[in-house]
Design a protein around this motif. Structure first.
Motif, PDB file in Angstrom:
ATOM      1  N   TYR A 176       0.909  -1.160   0.045  1.00  0.00           N
ATOM      2  CA  TYR A 176       0.045   0.042  -0.101  1.00  0.00           C
ATOM      3  C   TYR A 176       0.862   1.453  -0.093  1.00  0.00           C
ATOM      4  O   TYR A 176       1.912   1.175   0.476  1.00  0.00           O
ATOM      5  N   ALA A 177       0.202   2.303  -0.468  1.00  0.00           N
ATOM      6  CA  ALA A 177       1.297   3.402  -0.425  1.00  0.00           C
ATOM      7  C   ALA A 177      -0.068   4.787  -0.303  1.00  0.00           C
ATOM      8  O   ALA A 177      -1.085   4.543  -0.630  1.00  0.00           O
ATOM      9  N   VAL A 178       0.511   5.770   0.169  1.00  0.00           N
ATOM     10  CA  VAL A 178      -0.405   7.080   0.544  1.00  0.00           C
ATOM     11  C   VAL A 178       0.548   8.083  -0.060  1.00  0.00           C
ATOM     12  O   VAL A 178       1.542   8.590   0.334  1.00  0.00           O
ATOM     13  N   GLN A 179      -0.014   8.705  -1.253  1.00  0.00           N
ATOM     14  CA  GLN A 179       0.444   9.755  -2.151  1.00  0.00           C
ATOM     15  C   GLN A 179      -0.013  11.116  -1.815  1.00  0.00           C
ATOM     16  O   GLN A 179      -1.267  11.213  -1.731  1.00  0.00           O
ATOM     17  N   GLU A 180       0.599  11.980  -1.100  1.00  0.00           N
ATOM     18  CA  GLU A 180       0.069  13.426  -1.148  1.00  0.00           C
ATOM     19  C   GLU A 180       0.189  14.115  -2.345  1.00  0.00           C
ATOM     20  O   GLU A 180       1.147  14.229  -3.130  1.00  0.00           O
ATOM     21  N   VAL A 181      -1.018  14.926  -2.783  1.00  0.00           N
ATOM     22  CA  VAL A 181      -1.128  15.633  -3.775  1.00  0.00           C
ATOM     23  C   VAL A 181      -1.942  17.035  -3.301  1.00  0.00           C
ATOM     24  O   VAL A 181      -2.890  17.105  -2.928  1.00  0.00           O
ATOM     25  N   PHE A 182      -1.222  18.306  -3.629  1.00  0.00           N
ATOM     26  CA  PHE A 182      -1.877  19.470  -3.294  1.00  0.00           C
ATOM     27  C   PHE A 182      -2.404  19.801  -4.579  1.00  0.00           C
ATOM     28  O   PHE A 182      -2.038  20.049  -5.608  1.00  0.00           O
ATOM     29  N   PHE A 183      -3.580  20.352  -4.289  1.00  0.00           N
ATOM     30  CA  PHE A 183      -4.600  21.075  -5.264  1.00  0.00           C
ATOM     31  C   PHE A 183      -4.970  22.418  -4.897  1.00  0.00           C
ATOM     32  O   PHE A 183      -5.112  22.549  -3.868  1.00  0.00           O
ATOM     33  N   LEU A 184      -4.767  23.418  -6.035  1.00  0.00           N
ATOM     34  CA  LEU A 184      -5.700  24.614  -5.908  1.00  0.00           C
ATOM     35  C   LEU A 184      -6.759  24.256  -6.676  1.00  0.00           C
ATOM     36  O   LEU A 184      -6.994  24.000  -7.923  1.00  0.00           O
ATOM     37  N   GLY A 185      -7.947  24.489  -5.958  1.00  0.00           N
ATOM     38  CA  GLY A 185      -9.445  24.033  -6.561  1.00  0.00           C
ATOM     39  C   GLY A 185      -9.733  24.972  -7.532  1.00  0.00           C
ATOM     40  O   GLY A 185      -9.301  26.087  -7.491  1.00  0.00           O
ATOM     41  N   PRO A 186     -10.815  24.773  -8.143  1.00  0.00           N
ATOM     42  CA  PRO A 186     -11.459  25.822  -9.277  1.00  0.00           C
ATOM     43  C   PRO A 186     -11.823  26.928  -8.274  1.00  0.00           C
ATOM     44  O   PRO A 186     -11.986  27.961  -9.240  1.00  0.00           O
ATOM     45  N   ASP A 187     -11.989  27.085  -7.296  1.00  0.00           N
ATOM     46  CA  ASP A 187     -12.583  28.025  -6.567  1.00  0.00           C
ATOM     47  C   ASP A 187     -11.460  29.025  -5.890  1.00  0.00           C
ATOM     48  O   ASP A 187     -11.503  29.869  -5.187  1.00  0.00           O
ATOM     49  N   GLY A 188      -9.888  28.398  -6.018  1.00  0.00           N
ATOM     50  CA  GLY A 188      -8.956  28.815  -5.429  1.00  0.00           C
ATOM     51  C   GLY A 188      -8.512  28.625  -4.131  1.00  0.00           C
ATOM     52  O   GLY A 188      -7.408  28.896  -3.544  1.00  0.00           O
ATOM     53  N   ARG A 189      -9.385  27.767  -3.691  1.00  0.00           N
ATOM     54  CA  ARG A 189      -9.015  27.143  -2.350  1.00  0.00           C
ATOM     55  C   ARG A 189      -7.801  25.912  -2.559  1.00  0.00           C
ATOM     56  O   ARG A 189      -8.074  25.022  -3.363  1.00  0.00           O
ATOM     57  N   PRO A 190      -6.824  25.880  -1.421  1.00  0.00           N
ATOM     58  CA  PRO A 190      -5.899  24.957  -1.373  1.00  0.00           C
ATOM     59  C   PRO A 190      -6.602  23.806  -0.837  1.00  0.00           C
ATOM     60  O   PRO A 190      -7.045  23.865   0.259  1.00  0.00           O
ATOM     61  N   GLU A 191      -6.180  22.593  -1.403  1.00  0.00           N
ATOM     62  CA  GLU A 191      -6.583  21.354  -0.637  1.00  0.00           C
ATOM     63  C   GLU A 191      -5.447  20.216  -0.626  1.00  0.00           C
ATOM     64  O   GLU A 191      -4.694  20.308  -1.546  1.00  0.00           O
ATOM     65  N   LEU A 192      -5.332  19.508   0.229  1.00  0.00           N
ATOM     66  CA  LEU A 192      -4.150  18.558   0.346  1.00  0.00           C
ATOM     67  C   LEU A 192      -4.969  17.203   0.221  1.00  0.00           C
ATOM     68  O   LEU A 192      -5.887  16.912   1.018  1.00  0.00           O
ATOM     69  N   ALA A 193      -4.734  16.225  -0.874  1.00  0.00           N
ATOM     70  CA  ALA A 193      -5.349  14.875  -1.188  1.00  0.00           C
ATOM     71  C   ALA A 193      -4.519  13.834  -0.597  1.00  0.00           C
ATOM     72  O   ALA A 193      -3.142  14.145  -0.949  1.00  0.00           O
ATOM     73  N   LEU A 194      -5.110  12.958   0.025  1.00  0.00           N
ATOM     74  CA  LEU A 194      -4.295  11.599   0.430  1.00  0.00           C
ATOM     75  C   LEU A 194      -4.682  10.534  -0.479  1.00  0.00           C
ATOM     76  O   LEU A 194      -5.875  10.136  -0.440  1.00  0.00           O
TER      77      LEU A 194
END
Length: 143
Positions: free
Chosen positions: A99-117
């Motif tokens: 198993y692995a957990v990859q962190e991906v940083f997104f700047l959403g369509p509304d400009g809000r930053p989110e971190l996806a695991l």
């Protein structure tokens, strides 16, 4: 005292060189494969190609949603930052026995930053599939 510290340092170096127990690929190779799967799914979202996006989901996720249409509806409603990001940045990854957990940083369509695991699962054929995504508040807004 000095020999103990040297011995501990050598032990840490040896432990760091040991590959993950159940991973069939070296972490660097697996990391590239995992990133490729996520990137291809993100590209499929951009093209509204539900069948392709659904194909990167693990068997468990595919059983849960049953159809690409249901899967895409869930992504559009629940994961707008993943579905239509302004920008994407791959960050750290951790491996643990197939198993692995990859962190991906997104700047959403509304400009809000989110971190996806991204919870990744190694398949019997050696490929990686996405076994779930959890969105969290981004620790920073730098991309």
């Amino acid at each position: 005292m000095r020999p103990i510290i040297s011995g501990l340092f050598a032990l840490v170096l040896v432990a760091a060189a040991i590959p993950p127990a159940a991973a069939e690929e070296a972490p660097g190779t697996a990391q590239g494969a995992i990133r490729g799967v996520i990137e291809r799914q993100l590209q499929a979202f951009q093209q509204d190609d539900g069948a392709a996006a659904f194909s990167y989901a693990s068997p468990m996720i595919q059983r849960q949603f049953r159809t690409a249409e249901r899967f895409m509806t869930m992504v559009r409603r629940g994961y707008p930052s993943v579905y239509r990001p302004q920008s994407v940045e791959f960050r750290g990854i951790e491996f643990n026995e197939g198993y692995a957990v990859q962190e991906v940083f997104f700047l959403g369509p509304d400009g809000r930053p989110e971190l996806a695991l991204y919870f990744m699962e190694l398949q019997e054929d050696g490929s990686w599939k996405i076994n779930g995504v959890r969105m969290t508040a981004a620790p920073d807004a730098i991309i």
